[in-house]
Design a protein around this motif. Structure first.
Motif, PDB file in Angstrom:
ATOM      1  N   ILE B  78       0.867  -1.174   0.000  1.00  0.00           N
ATOM      2  CA  ILE B  78       0.000   0.000   0.000  1.00  0.00           C
ATOM      3  C   ILE B  78       0.904   1.224   0.000  1.00  0.00           C
ATOM      4  O   ILE B  78       1.851   1.294   0.779  1.00  0.00           O
ATOM      5  N   ARG B  79       0.611   2.162  -0.908  1.00  0.00           N
ATOM      6  CA  ARG B  79       1.415   3.376  -0.964  1.00  0.00           C
ATOM      7  C   ARG B  79       0.534   4.585  -0.803  1.00  0.00           C
ATOM      8  O   ARG B  79      -0.589   4.610  -1.297  1.00  0.00           O
ATOM      9  N   MET B  80       1.051   5.587  -0.097  1.00  0.00           N
ATOM     10  CA  MET B  80       0.319   6.840  -0.006  1.00  0.00           C
ATOM     11  C   MET B  80       1.213   7.938  -0.533  1.00  0.00           C
ATOM     12  O   MET B  80       2.353   8.085  -0.086  1.00  0.00           O
ATOM     13  N   ALA B  81       0.709   8.718  -1.467  1.00  0.00           N
ATOM     14  CA  ALA B  81       1.465   9.780  -2.122  1.00  0.00           C
ATOM     15  C   ALA B  81       2.823   9.245  -2.553  1.00  0.00           C
ATOM     16  O   ALA B  81       3.850   9.890  -2.384  1.00  0.00           O
ATOM     17  N   GLY B  82       2.842   8.030  -3.085  1.00  0.00           N
ATOM     18  CA  GLY B  82       4.051   7.450  -3.637  1.00  0.00           C
ATOM     19  C   GLY B  82       4.930   6.720  -2.642  1.00  0.00           C
ATOM     20  O   GLY B  82       5.839   5.997  -3.030  1.00  0.00           O
ATOM     21  N   GLU B  83       4.685   6.891  -1.335  1.00  0.00           N
ATOM     22  CA  GLU B  83       5.555   6.250  -0.352  1.00  0.00           C
ATOM     23  C   GLU B  83       4.885   5.064   0.308  1.00  0.00           C
ATOM     24  O   GLU B  83       3.673   5.055   0.483  1.00  0.00           O
ATOM     25  N   ARG B  84       5.722   4.076   0.689  1.00  0.00           N
ATOM     26  CA  ARG B  84       5.188   2.874   1.313  1.00  0.00           C
ATOM     27  C   ARG B  84       4.445   3.235   2.596  1.00  0.00           C
ATOM     28  O   ARG B  84       4.960   3.936   3.458  1.00  0.00           O
ATOM     29  N   LEU B  85       3.234   2.738   2.710  1.00  0.00           N
ATOM     30  CA  LEU B  85       2.429   3.005   3.898  1.00  0.00           C
ATOM     31  C   LEU B  85       2.390   1.767   4.787  1.00  0.00           C
ATOM     32  O   LEU B  85       2.414   1.864   6.008  1.00  0.00           O
ATOM     33  N   ASP B  86       2.355   0.582   4.149  1.00  0.00           N
ATOM     34  CA  ASP B  86       2.084  -0.632   4.929  1.00  0.00           C
ATOM     35  C   ASP B  86       3.231  -1.009   5.852  1.00  0.00           C
ATOM     36  O   ASP B  86       3.067  -1.850   6.722  1.00  0.00           O
ATOM     37  N   THR B  87       4.426  -0.379   5.678  1.00  0.00           N
ATOM     38  CA  THR B  87       5.532  -0.702   6.573  1.00  0.00           C
ATOM     39  C   THR B  87       5.566   0.221   7.785  1.00  0.00           C
ATOM     40  O   THR B  87       6.349   0.018   8.694  1.00  0.00           O
ATOM     41  N   LEU B  88       4.701   1.242   7.804  1.00  0.00           N
ATOM     42  CA  LEU B  88       4.682   2.189   8.928  1.00  0.00           C
ATOM     43  C   LEU B  88       3.720   1.710  10.017  1.00  0.00           C
ATOM     44  O   LEU B  88       2.690   1.119   9.717  1.00  0.00           O
ATOM     45  N   PRO B  89       4.045   1.981  11.291  1.00  0.00           N
ATOM     46  CA  PRO B  89       3.066   1.702  12.350  1.00  0.00           C
ATOM     47  C   PRO B  89       1.896   2.692  12.247  1.00  0.00           C
ATOM     48  O   PRO B  89       2.058   3.770  11.676  1.00  0.00           O
ATOM     49  N   PRO B  90       0.738   2.318  12.817  1.00  0.00           N
ATOM     50  CA  PRO B  90      -0.452   3.166  12.653  1.00  0.00           C
ATOM     51  C   PRO B  90      -0.228   4.619  13.062  1.00  0.00           C
ATOM     52  O   PRO B  90      -0.746   5.533  12.426  1.00  0.00           O
ATOM     53  N   TYR B  91       0.573   4.845  14.120  1.00  0.00           N
ATOM     54  CA  TYR B  91       0.713   6.211  14.631  1.00  0.00           C
ATOM     55  C   TYR B  91       1.605   7.077  13.764  1.00  0.00           C
ATOM     56  O   TYR B  91       1.757   8.258  14.027  1.00  0.00           O
ATOM     57  N   LYS B  92       2.234   6.474  12.746  1.00  0.00           N
ATOM     58  CA  LYS B  92       3.044   7.298  11.842  1.00  0.00           C
ATOM     59  C   LYS B  92       2.346   7.526  10.510  1.00  0.00           C
ATOM     60  O   LYS B  92       2.926   8.114   9.594  1.00  0.00           O
ATOM     61  N   ARG B  93       1.105   7.047  10.388  1.00  0.00           N
ATOM     62  CA  ARG B  93       0.391   7.212   9.122  1.00  0.00           C
ATOM     63  C   ARG B  93      -0.485   8.452   9.183  1.00  0.00           C
ATOM     64  O   ARG B  93      -1.145   8.683  10.191  1.00  0.00           O
ATOM     65  N   ARG B  94      -0.511   9.212   8.095  1.00  0.00           N
ATOM     66  CA  ARG B  94      -1.381  10.391   8.078  1.00  0.00           C
ATOM     67  C   ARG B  94      -2.777   9.980   7.620  1.00  0.00           C
ATOM     68  O   ARG B  94      -3.312  10.456   6.622  1.00  0.00           O
ATOM     69  N   VAL B  95      -3.294   9.041   8.384  1.00  0.00           N
ATOM     70  CA  VAL B  95      -4.602   8.459   8.107  1.00  0.00           C
ATOM     71  C   VAL B  95      -5.347   8.441   9.432  1.00  0.00           C
ATOM     72  O   VAL B  95      -4.765   8.095  10.449  1.00  0.00           O
ATOM     73  N   ASN B  96      -6.577   8.862   9.468  1.00  0.00           N
ATOM     74  CA  ASN B  96      -7.355   8.759  10.702  1.00  0.00           C
ATOM     75  C   ASN B  96      -8.652   8.024  10.437  1.00  0.00           C
ATOM     76  O   ASN B  96      -9.134   7.972   9.309  1.00  0.00           O
ATOM     77  N   THR B  97      -9.168   7.435  11.505  1.00  0.00           N
ATOM     78  CA  THR B  97     -10.303   6.529  11.365  1.00  0.00           C
ATOM     79  C   THR B  97     -11.479   6.972  12.218  1.00  0.00           C
ATOM     80  O   THR B  97     -11.288   7.397  13.352  1.00  0.00           O
ATOM     81  N   VAL B  98     -12.680   6.862  11.657  1.00  0.00           N
ATOM     82  CA  VAL B  98     -13.897   6.957  12.459  1.00  0.00           C
ATOM     83  C   VAL B  98     -14.389   5.526  12.635  1.00  0.00           C
ATOM     84  O   VAL B  98     -14.737   4.868  11.663  1.00  0.00           O
ATOM     85  N   PHE B  99     -14.358   5.045  13.884  1.00  0.00           N
ATOM     86  CA  PHE B  99     -14.653   3.643  14.131  1.00  0.00           C
ATOM     87  C   PHE B  99     -16.151   3.382  14.153  1.00  0.00           C
ATOM     88  O   PHE B  99     -16.945   4.260  14.456  1.00  0.00           O
ATOM     89  N   GLN B 100     -16.479   2.147  13.865  1.00  0.00           N
ATOM     90  CA  GLN B 100     -17.889   1.760  13.814  1.00  0.00           C
ATOM     91  C   GLN B 100     -18.584   1.996  15.152  1.00  0.00           C
ATOM     92  O   GLN B 100     -19.700   2.488  15.198  1.00  0.00           O
ATOM     93  N   ASN B 101     -17.900   1.666  16.244  1.00  0.00           N
ATOM     94  CA  ASN B 101     -18.500   1.894  17.574  1.00  0.00           C
ATOM     95  C   ASN B 101     -17.996   3.216  18.166  1.00  0.00           C
ATOM     96  O   ASN B 101     -18.094   3.435  19.351  1.00  0.00           O
ATOM     97  N   TYR B 102     -17.406   4.051  17.323  1.00  0.00           N
ATOM     98  CA  TYR B 102     -16.855   5.376  17.671  1.00  0.00           C
ATOM     99  C   TYR B 102     -15.582   5.298  18.497  1.00  0.00           C
ATOM    100  O   TYR B 102     -14.701   6.115  18.328  1.00  0.00           O
TER     101      TYR B 102
END
Lengths: 274, 360
Positions: B78-102
């Protein structure tokens, strides 16, 4: 069970039975408390002549208070040690998968069912082997390690109840695993930690079997009482026992309040869940 | 219309021209011996609202968790803006989640929940306060800032979860069935608000749902998942008009699946026949109910396929009538303009271009 129709048939008998059970449980304590105020000591029925004398004598008895201070120190230390190690064990049991996990679980929980005399004796042999001088330090180490099992079970239950997606949300928001542990996991475990701490504290305060093997020159309160009993019962013992009983009741009430609050919160969340 | 036009690779999606934000390349995920994702490849453009649509067990939540970093792909990247994303831990990804149970923090207030992401990443205190207030205002929750999250209603918790995820200004927002716990009215309202918010912020939304209506209402594009594989990717209109498979045709909207025998460019099913570019053999066509018209209702094109149908059932649904027609032993669903009770046999027609050949 066919018990229910029986209950409705003779509720009076059941009431009597319950009364007998409670009397059996609590009458000795009542007697103990009453005689702590009896001028003529533990002999003689019925008790006569109310007095504070035994309490006055108790408050002037520095040996007893030294042993109380020793017990408090040991118990406080045991709470910190067993909660720390118990939390680590509970985290390992809850999250990690590793070979020998089921053996690890049994080993951690073993002291719960092991007779205190075995635990005490083995800890004594260990202390002797290691050349440790028997003292309050060995008692503290003994209590702290023997009660890890209590801490582990309580904290493991707390972790199991915890919503793991909260920790994921924390990581997701940019918190490192370490930050997540301090800011999300531990606050979620607060009630379990307090409950386990109170339980361990009271268990350590009246522990005799393990303490007996590990004690040095300084007595803990239960051992001090026990040592005095060998010289004959004095109402001073009744007085100190009454105080212990009072403090225990207060601790139990606090613990019960915490439990009730945590249960209430869960029930509330359950209701609010869509 | 030829079946080839409806293949995902040829989708002239409006967003393709934009810059690719997230690139999923041949991603597979196994749990033990069970393969829940089978070589998924998908690109998400910057600013796009893409929905992963599928039934439970289709792998859509797993794909979301791979992007968030809670699971690791078994293979692929998985790449984000050209860089590998899947090798990063969750806290280093510029991705945020809205969880199903909040997954709101029950020990923190609404404001503390929203500030959390800023606090842990060491943003200055003065800035935290301002950004948290902005985020709360954005979801209209500023008056609840001091409340405990456990005291809030489902819809309010949802808003807090949204503000908490957006305050970090992620490049990509993942939403895991965020509306599934809300009642129907609130859900409709939140759909509108989500869509507006996404347009205003310009943040890429990756939305997971099992609700096809919701997917159609919100998405720029839909990625339809079935059994861990992508069934079709395209805009809601494309998928509706040109479903690639019978599953896509049935899952997105209602349809009639008509099994035909094609020989020499003519598709035959019972008494019906029409011209097609499909090659010879057994071909399945999808025919939407609204593509079937009553001859009596208006002008009929010259190339129309005309047939007689016996009305078996009629359901009035406001602006239209839903009919169940018996046509040479088979049942067809039709939707015609509301016109009062109909009965008996009527003549109907459809245009051959509305019959879309689909894969099984």
């Amino acid at each position: 069970m066919s018990g229910e129709p029986k209950h409705t048939r003779s509720p009076r008998l059941l009431g009597l039975y319950a009364l007998a059970v409670f009397a059996f449980l609590y009458l000795p304590i009542v007697v103990l408390v009453v005689y702590s105020f009896n001028r003529d000591g533990v002999g003689g029925f019925p008790p006569r002549h109310f007095t504070w004398n035994w309490y006055q004598q108790l408050f002037g008895d520095s040996a007893i208070w030294d042993s109380v201070a020793n017990s408090l120190m040991v118990a406080a230390g045991a709470v910190v040690l067993s909660l720390t190690l118990g939390l680590l064990a509970a985290l390992a049991l809850d999250r990690a998968t590793f070979p020998g996990k089921s053996i690890f679980r049994r080993l951690v929980l073993l002291p719960l069912i092991l007779p205190g005399i075995i635990t005490g004796l083995s800890l004594l042999m260990f202390a002797v082997y290691e050349g440790l001088q028997l003292s309050l330090l060995t008692v503290f180490l003994g209590h702290g390690t023997a009660l890890i099992s209590v801490a582990t079970t309580e904290l493991f239950a707390g972790l199991q109840k915890m919503d793991r997606s909260q920790e994921e949300a924390s990581l997701d928001l940019g918190a490192t695993p370490w930050q997540s542990f301090w800011r999300v996991t531990l606050p979620n475990l607060k009630l379990s930690l307090i409950a386990a701490g109170l339980l361990i504290f009271t268990l350590s305060m009246d522990e005799i079997a393990v303490t007996f093997f590990l004690i040095g020159r300084d007595n803990t309160l239960p051992l001090e009482i026990w040592a005095r009993l060998r010289r004959g019962i004095t109402p001073e013992i009744n007085a100190v026992s009454t105080l212990i009983f009072g403090v225990s009741v207060i601790l139990i009430l606090i613990w019960y309040q915490i439990r009730a609050r945590s249960m209430g919160k869960e029930a509330q969340e359950l209701l609010e869940r869509p | 219309m030829t079946p080839d036009d409806s293949r995902p690779e040829h989708d002239p999606a409006a967003s393709i021209s934009k810059e690719t934000l997230l690139e999923i390349r041949q991603v597979s995920k196994c749990f033990g011996s069970r393969e829940v994702l089978k070589g998924i490849s998908l690109e998400i453009a910057a600013g796009e609202f893409l929905t992963l649509l599928g039934e439970s067990g289709s792998g859509k939540t797993t794909l979301l968790r791979l992007i968030a970093g809670f699971e690791q792909p078994s293979s692929g990247e998985i790449r984000m803006a050209g860089e590998r994303l899947d090798t990063l831990p969750p806290y280093k990804r510029r991705v945020n989640t809205v969880f199903q149970n909040y997954a709101l923090f029950p020990h923190l207030s609404v404001r503390e929940n929203v500030s959390y992401g800023l606090q842990v990443s060491g943003v200055a205190k003065t800035e935290i306060s301002g950004r948290a207030s902005d985020a709360l205002r954005m979801v209209k929750m500023e008056e609840y800032a001091a409340s405990r999250t456990t005291k809030l209603s489902g819809g309010q918790q949802q808003r807090v979860a949204l503000a908490r995820a957006l305050v970090n200004r992620p490049k990509l927002l993942l939403l895991d069935e965020p509306l599934s716990a809300l009642d129907a009215n609130l859900r409709k309202q939140m759909q509108v608000e989500l869509k507006t918010l996404q347009r205003e912020l310009g943040i890429t939304f990756l939305f997971v749902t099992h609700d096809q209506e919701e997917a159609m209402a919100l998405s720029d594009r839909i990625a339809l998942l079935k059994d861990g594989a992508l069934e079709q990717v395209g805009s809601p209109r494309e998928i509706y008009a040109h479903p690639a498979t019978s599953y896509a045709a049935q899952f997105i909207g209602q349809t009639n699946l008509v099994r035909t025998d094609v020989r020499g460019g003519i598709a035959r099913c019972g008494s019906l026949q029409w011209g097609t570019t499909s090659s010879d053999g057994n071909v399945l066509f999808s025919l939407r109910p609204e593509a079937i018209h009553r001859v009596a209702d208006g002008r009929v094109p010259t190339d129309a396929v005309r047939f007689h149908g016996l009305i078996r059932q009629q359901i009035f649904s406001g602006s239209s009538e839903q009919l169940e027609l018996e046509v040479s032993g088979a049942l067809l669903k039709a939707r015609v303009p509301a016109q009062g009770p109909l009965a008996g046999a009527h003549e109907f027609w459809f245009s051959p271009s509305d019959a879309v050949a689909v894969l099984e």
